[in-house]
Each structure stands twice: as C-alpha cells, then as structure tokens.
Motif scaffolding. Structure first.
Motif, short mmCIF file in Angstrom:
data_model
loop_
_atom_site.label_atom_id
_atom_site.label_comp_id
_atom_site.label_asym_id
_atom_site.label_seq_id
_atom_site.Cartn_x
_atom_site.Cartn_y
_atom_site.Cartn_z
N VAL A 194 0.82 -1.07 -0.05
CA VAL A 194 0.02 -0.08 0.03
C VAL A 194 1.00 1.42 -0.04
N GLY A 239 1.78 2.80 -3.56
CA GLY A 239 1.13 3.73 -3.87
C GLY A 239 0.83 3.53 -5.32
N THR A 240 0.93 2.55 -6.07
CA THR A 240 0.43 2.49 -7.40
C THR A 240 -0.60 1.31 -7.35
N TRP A 241 -1.31 1.33 -8.67
CA TRP A 241 -2.59 0.57 -8.88
C TRP A 241 -2.27 -0.78 -8.61
N SER A 253 0.16 -2.25 -6.84
CA SER A 253 0.51 -2.45 -5.37
C SER A 253 -0.80 -2.77 -4.83
N TYR A 254 -1.44 -1.56 -4.91
CA TYR A 254 -2.90 -1.61 -4.19
C TYR A 254 -3.68 -3.05 -4.49
N CYS A 255 -3.66 -3.44 -5.91
CA CYS A 255 -4.36 -4.58 -6.30
C CYS A 255 -3.72 -5.99 -5.64
N ALA A 275 -1.92 -6.23 -2.65
CA ALA A 275 -2.26 -5.83 -1.17
C ALA A 275 -3.68 -6.36 -1.08
N PHE A 276 -4.66 -6.26 -1.93
CA PHE A 276 -5.84 -6.51 -1.65
C PHE A 276 -6.18 -8.11 -2.07
N LEU A 326 -12.93 -4.56 -7.16
CA LEU A 326 -11.80 -3.36 -7.03
C LEU A 326 -11.22 -3.12 -8.26
N ALA A 364 -10.73 0.64 -9.68
CA ALA A 364 -9.31 0.97 -9.75
C ALA A 364 -9.10 1.61 -11.33
N PHE A 383 -6.38 4.48 -11.88
CA PHE A 383 -4.97 4.10 -11.42
C PHE A 383 -4.23 3.54 -12.46
#
Length: 342
Positions: free
Chosen positions: A120, A123-125, A127-129, A131-132, A333, A337, A342
């Motif tokens: 997280v 801060g990139t799309w 990395s968010y994906c 993490a989720f 998600l 995004a 993102f």
C-alpha cells in the motif's frame, strides 16, 4: 411493531436452517458442504444472540466492542502460539514439511500484514491490487480453516449413532514392531467402540502395509496389540497391503464383505484425521462412519493444517464455489481502480 415482526421472522428462519442442518447431518455427516453451511449459521446465530443480549443486558454491548478492539492482539497471540507449536513439533518430530505446517502458518500471520502495508505504501494501482489480493486470499484461507476446524469439532463431539459389522483401524508408522502413542490412540478407540457393542461379534480390521523402515506390516503389529488387550483371534481380520488412506478403505471393505456382505463400517483413526477419512469413504461409496482416537495436543495443529490442505485438494469444486464471492470482490476492486484512473 414492524421491527419486532422482522426480528421474529429472522429467528424463525434461523431455527429452520438449524433444523435443516441437523437433519442433513444425521442423515450423513460425511459432506464438506455441511461445513460450509455450519459456519455462517454459527456466525449469524452468534450475531443474533449478541444483538439480543445487548438490548437486554446493560454493558454487554461494551464488552463485545472491547473484544472487537482486542482482535489484533488475539491474532498476535494466535500467531505466536502457532510458531511455538511449530518449534515444538520441530524438536519432537524432526524437520519434515508435514511437521512444520503450524510454524509456517504462524510466520505468515506476522509477515502478510507487513507485506500488505509495504505494498500500500508504494501507492501504485498494481501494489494496491496485490495488497487486496493478499488480503482476500488471507481472509478466504482463514475462513476455510475455521470452517473445517468447526465442522471437525462437531463431527467428533456429536457422532451419529449406529451399529456396525466391523471397525477398520487405519494404520500409522510403527517402531521396531511396536505401536506408537499415535497409533495406540486409534487402537484404544477401536477397543472402546467394541466394548460399546451389545454383542461382541464386531470384526476388527487393523489395516496397514510395511514401510521401508518397519520390521513388519503395521497391521501385524496392531493385531498383536489387540490380542494383548483381549480381542479374540476370530474377531481380527488383518489387512497388510495398504499404503495410504484410500487403499486402507478399499482393501479393508473388500476383506469385510467376504464375511459380512452388508452393514456399516466404523473407521477408526486419529482425531485430526477422522473427518477426512469419513469424506474419503463417502467418495468411495462405502457405508461407513469415522471416529477419532486421542492424539497428543502438541501434534494436532500441524496435523490438522495438513488435513485442511488435503481436504481442499480433494474437494476442488466446492473450494472454487466458496471462492467465488472473494473473486467477485477482487474483480470489483480492479474495475473501480480502472475507472478511477489508477
């Protein structure tokens, strides 16, 4: 008045679902689909009871809030307990993958949250994906483990009563022709079941072939222990060829049917293995029920984690079906995004 009516209907629906579960469980407990029904039933029932007590008992709602706030601490304690158990297994049972399941699970309890925070923080799309994905995979895995653990506990505490023509004792490794404490727990459970029969004509089938580090087939060592405990020779049928659980079940059933063409089998194994043995017998079309003998407490966590992996592997269609809500959440998600730029 309308709110009270909704609550009453909700309670009635919950009772109907419990009756349905109990009816299906008594009909045949060897179905993992019942575990998938039991977990949400228990969670919804707990939620309903908490709501009721919160309305009736002053301060109860605060107690529940306190428990929720302490959840991270509970997770930390749980992870630490798994690591401790893994180290204990390492020292007592040796360094084998099957003995390190609880250690690996405990390490993941601490590593995955840290990894998710780091992702997280990027801060990139993507990395968010990621993490989720980690979050959803962890939640799904935890739900599966709780589902199987809860059902295994119910399966052990509330056995379906029946009569049987034979007790099939699944083998385990012997040392110098002597049964280990693990195997002794299975044999003693079979002796207990034999004593529960009104008539002493129950066939007892020790099953297990000879491993590369064993002096004789496991079934032969097991039969010797049974004779020492007073089981007559006429009751014992030795199956000494099986190399795994499936062969244990197939070969033993064939041996019993030469003497008893019809009738239920009692499958006797260790407590952590009883549920999977029962599920396997149903897949093979056998008329059987599984029972578990006592196992050392330190041995259970890693052993049951191993059983969870095996049950998930043996029931892939059900696993895929249960994973669909998590997959849909992940897909949602990703769409959000993309639409957000993102």
């Amino acid at each position: 008045m309308q709110e009270l009516l909704v609550q009453v209907i909700g309670w009635l629906l919950l009772v109907v679902l419990w009756v349905l579960f109990i009816w299906q469980y008594r009909k045949d407990p060897r179905r993992l689909g019942l575990a998938a029904l039991l977990l949400p039933l228990v969670l919804v029932s707990i939620s309903a009871v908490v709501d009721l007590l919160s309305a009736l008992v002053p301060g109860f709602g605060f107690l529940i809030t306190l428990i929720v706030v302490m959840t991270p601490l509970i997770v930390v304690v749980f992870g630490g307990a798994l690591i401790y158990n893994g180290v204990l297994m390492w020292r007592r049972e040796g360094v084998r993958l099957s003995n390190l399941m609880s250690l690996a699970a405990g390490v993941l309890v601490f590593v995955l949250p840290v990894l998710a925070v780091l992702l997280v923080g990027i801060g990139t799309w993507w990395s968010y994906c990621l993490a989720f994905i980690l979050f959803m995979a962890s939640v799904f895995t935890a739900c599966l483990f709780v589902m199987m653990l809860l059902y295994a506990w119910v399966h052990a505490i509330f056995p379906v009563k029946s009569r049987a023509v034979a007790a099939v004792i699944l083998g385990a490794r012997t040392i110098n022709g002597k049964v280990t404490p693990l195997l002794r727990g299975r044999l003693d459970k079979a002796l207990e079941l034999n004593a529960s029969q009104a008539q002493s004509n129950l066939l007892i089938v020790p099953t297990g072939g000879q491993g590369p580090d064993e002096l004789e087939p496991e079934a032969v060592s097991m039969a010797r222990y049974l004779r020492e405990k007073g089981i007559t020779e006429s009751q014992i049928l030795i199956e000494d060829r099986a190399k795994d659980t499936i062969q244990n079940l197939k070969f033993s059933d064939a041996l019993v049917r030469e003497r008893q063409p019809a009738g239920k089998l009692w499958l006797v194994t260790s407590d952590y293995h009883a549920l999977r043995a029962g599920l396997a017998s149903r897949q093979l079309g056998l008329d059987a029920l599984a029972f578990g003998g006592k196992t050392a407490a330190y041995y259970r966590p890693s052993a049951f984690l191993r059983e969870c992996v095996a049950m998930a592997r043996d029931h892939l269609k059900l696993m895929i079906l249960l994973a669909l809500p998590f997959g849909l959440g992940l897909a949602g998600l990703i769409l959000v995004a993309i639409n957000s730029g993102f």
